[in-house]
Design an enzyme around this catalytic site. Structure first.
Site, short mmCIF file in Angstrom:
data_model
loop_
_atom_site.label_atom_id
_atom_site.label_comp_id
_atom_site.label_asym_id
_atom_site.label_seq_id
_atom_site.Cartn_x
_atom_site.Cartn_y
_atom_site.Cartn_z
N HIS A 1 0.85 -1.19 0.00
CA HIS A 1 0.00 0.00 0.00
C HIS A 1 0.88 1.23 0.00
O HIS A 1 1.96 1.23 0.60
CB HIS A 1 -0.92 0.01 1.24
CG HIS A 1 -2.06 0.94 1.10
ND1 HIS A 1 -1.97 2.28 1.41
CD2 HIS A 1 -3.33 0.75 0.64
CE1 HIS A 1 -3.14 2.85 1.16
NE2 HIS A 1 -3.97 1.96 0.69
N GLU B 1 -7.77 -5.33 -0.25
CA GLU B 1 -8.30 -6.11 -1.36
C GLU B 1 -8.25 -7.62 -1.12
O GLU B 1 -9.02 -8.37 -1.71
CB GLU B 1 -7.55 -5.77 -2.65
CG GLU B 1 -7.57 -4.30 -3.03
CD GLU B 1 -8.91 -3.83 -3.55
OE1 GLU B 1 -9.92 -4.09 -2.90
OE2 GLU B 1 -8.92 -3.19 -4.61
N1 ACO Z 1 3.97 -7.50 -4.60
C1 ACO Z 1 5.28 -7.47 -4.88
N2 ACO Z 1 6.03 -6.39 -4.78
C2 ACO Z 1 5.42 -5.26 -4.38
C3 ACO Z 1 4.08 -5.21 -4.05
C4 ACO Z 1 3.34 -6.39 -4.17
N3 ACO Z 1 2.03 -6.43 -3.90
N4 ACO Z 1 3.75 -3.97 -3.67
C5 ACO Z 1 4.87 -3.24 -3.76
N5 ACO Z 1 5.87 -4.03 -4.19
C6 ACO Z 1 7.25 -3.64 -4.42
C7 ACO Z 1 7.37 -2.91 -5.74
O1 ACO Z 1 7.58 -3.79 -6.81
C8 ACO Z 1 8.56 -2.07 -5.49
O2 ACO Z 1 9.73 -2.86 -5.47
P1 ACO Z 1 11.02 -2.40 -6.24
O3 ACO Z 1 11.43 -1.13 -5.58
O4 ACO Z 1 11.95 -3.55 -6.03
O5 ACO Z 1 10.58 -2.20 -7.66
C9 ACO Z 1 8.33 -1.61 -4.07
O6 ACO Z 1 7.64 -2.68 -3.44
C10 ACO Z 1 7.48 -0.33 -4.08
O7 ACO Z 1 6.73 -0.30 -2.98
P2 ACO Z 1 5.78 0.92 -2.66
O8 ACO Z 1 6.49 2.22 -2.95
O9 ACO Z 1 5.22 0.71 -1.32
O10 ACO Z 1 4.65 0.69 -3.72
P3 ACO Z 1 3.72 1.74 -4.38
O11 ACO Z 1 3.27 2.75 -3.40
O12 ACO Z 1 4.31 2.26 -5.63
O13 ACO Z 1 2.50 0.80 -4.77
C11 ACO Z 1 0.61 -0.51 -4.65
C12 ACO Z 1 1.42 0.57 -3.93
C13 ACO Z 1 0.28 -0.02 -6.05
C14 ACO Z 1 -0.69 -0.74 -3.88
C15 ACO Z 1 1.46 -1.80 -4.68
O14 ACO Z 1 1.73 -2.23 -3.38
C16 ACO Z 1 0.81 -2.89 -5.50
O15 ACO Z 1 0.95 -2.91 -6.71
N6 ACO Z 1 0.06 -3.85 -4.83
C17 ACO Z 1 -0.60 -4.90 -5.54
C18 ACO Z 1 -1.93 -4.41 -6.12
C19 ACO Z 1 -2.96 -4.18 -5.05
O16 ACO Z 1 -3.14 -4.97 -4.13
N7 ACO Z 1 -3.68 -3.05 -5.20
C20 ACO Z 1 -4.71 -2.64 -4.26
C21 ACO Z 1 -4.20 -1.58 -3.33
S1 ACO Z 1 -5.40 -1.11 -2.11
C22 ACO Z 1 -6.44 -0.05 -2.97
O17 ACO Z 1 -6.05 0.65 -3.86
C23 ACO Z 1 -7.84 -0.03 -2.62
#
Ligand code: ACO
Length: 361
Positions: free
Chosen positions: A246, A301
């Site tokens: 998140h 989610e």
């Molecule tokens: N699985 C694997 N890796 C992840 C995940 C995940 N679910 N979430 C973040 N990361 C990784 C990214 O790949 C990134 O790694 P890197 O730096 O090696 O490339 C790093 O963690 C970035 O983390 P954040 O800065 O915390 O992520 P960001 O804020 O950009 O993204 C998001 C948040 C979009 C929700 C992300 O966690 C994600 O894609 N989750 C999966 C989709 C999901 O569950 N969406 C629903 C969110 S809740 C809502 O919107 C109602």
């Protein structure tokens, strides 16, 4: 420049606050657990809209007015549902919402909140070659939504479960779709346009499009023995695990616990929840190993998927059901933005080439 605007405060709001370090969600002075499972969706609308709508609307007034607005919205189903054939469920919702006219005489905040479940239910049924079910304006929104989806009387426990879900996701600070709504609202484009724009942002898999894929992931994993290898392979391929991570929460999303409780209440002791818990534990362990330095935890989610599945809602409708809850927050934020905000117009930093002075030969 902050890529993703992580640390940018782009609005002041009295509506909700997300404390990412403490794992706390406050909605107009109430902690989430004081609202979810305790207040009706209509009561939460009364809370969110208070001071932003001209008329004073308590829970009972909103319940009656929303019922009437569902009837109005259903007229659009009659004329346009055929036009959604061939579209995905969320594209179909986008089409029907976009057809609501700015000239509509029903107050737009009521019409938007009423229309989303009416359209979502009609779309889910159309995709299964089933006729739409007309709304019953005497019922509460959550119960009527399920009734329009399933065309049957709804057990009170199911209506309560959907109500808890809708309340849990009703508002959540300046998330991507709410921000989109505020940007559009800030130009005075009108509330209905802002809601269409918000839905477009919600539809992405990184925001509201995750719960369907959560179930796809559980299916693909299939067995307890396959949890670790499947997740390790997905992470090695650079995939994101749906239902985890998140932007704001650095600890567990408080909504996940509320919805896990709802899913457990609905489960009748089957082992779906047990399997989901095992997948969750495996995912958290592997995320800790693979994403050192990031604090990735379960988000709303993951258990949303389990709740909506237990309510017999089709997987392809999950994002639209999410929209039926979040539209409460969208409307309140747009009303707040229209009342107090300036047009949102940030700046970009130009990194392209500068023009070269070209002299005429
Ligand atoms: N699985 C694997 N890796 C992840 C995940 C995940 N679910 N979430 C973040 N990361 C990784 C990214 O790949 C990134 O790694 P890197 O730096 O090696 O490339 C790093 O963690 C970035 O983390 P954040 O800065 O915390 O992520 P960001 O804020 O950009 O993204 C998001 C948040 C979009 C929700 C992300 O966690 C994600 O894609 N989750 C999966 C989709 C999901 O569950 N969406 C629903 C969110 S809740 C809502 O919107 C109602």
């Amino acid at each position: 420049m902050s890529s993703g605007l992580d640390d940018v405060i782009a609005a002041e709001t009295v509506l909700s606050h997300v404390d990412g370090a403490a794992g706390r969600l406050i909605v107009r002075g109430f902690d989430l657990d004081e609202l979810a499972g305790r207040r009706s969706f209509e009561a939460v609308l009364a809370l969110l809209w208070d001071g932003f709508v001209p008329e004073s609307m308590d829970e009972a007034t909103i319940r009656a007015a929303l019922g009437q607005a569902r009837v109005v919205a259903f007229e659009t189903v009659g004329t346009l549902i055929g036009a959604t054939d061939g579209l995905s469920a969320v594209e179909a919702l986008r089409l029907l919402l976009a057809a609501l006219p700015d000239a509509a005489t029903t107050p737009h905040h009521l019409l938007a909140v009423a229309a989303v479940p009416v359209f979502a239910a009609a779309i889910a049924r159309r995709r299964r070659a089933l006729a739409p079910v007309a709304p019953d304006p005497t019922r509460g929104q959550a119960e009527d939504f399920l009734r329009m989806m399933r065309a049957s009387d709804i057990p009170p426990a199911h209506a309560r479960a959907l109500e808890t879900y809708l309340v849990t996701v009703a508002d959540h600070g300046l998330n991507a779709s709410t921000f989109a709504a505020r940007v559009i609202g800030s130009t005075r484009a009108g509330l209905l346009s802002a809601v269409v724009g918000a839905l477009c942002a919600l539809k992405g898999p990184l925001h509201g499009g995750a719960p369907g894929p959560v179930l796809d992931m559980l299916d693909a994993i299939g067995t307890i023995d396959n949890i670790r290898p499947w997740i390790a392979a997905a992470l090695a391929d650079g995939e994101r695990l749906m239902g985890f991570g998140h932007r704001i929460y650095r600890v567990r999303d408080p909504r996940a616990d509320v919805l896990k409780g709802v899913a457990a209440d609905l489960s009748h002791g089957d082992n779906r929840i047990g399997f989901a818990e095992a997948v969750e534990a495996g995912a958290l362990a592997l995320l800790r190993e693979h994403k050192t330095g990031r604090s990735l935890d379960t988000n709303v989610e993951f258990y949303t998927a389990l709740v909506l599945e237990a309510l017999d809602l089709p997987r392809d409708s999950f994002t639209n059901v999410f929209a039926a809850g979040r539209v409460a927050g969208w409307t309140a934020h747009v009303l707040e933005q229209e009342q107090s905000g300036r047009m949102i117009r940030p700046q970009s930093r130009y990194t392209g080439p500068m023009p070269v002075r070209r002299h005429a030969a």
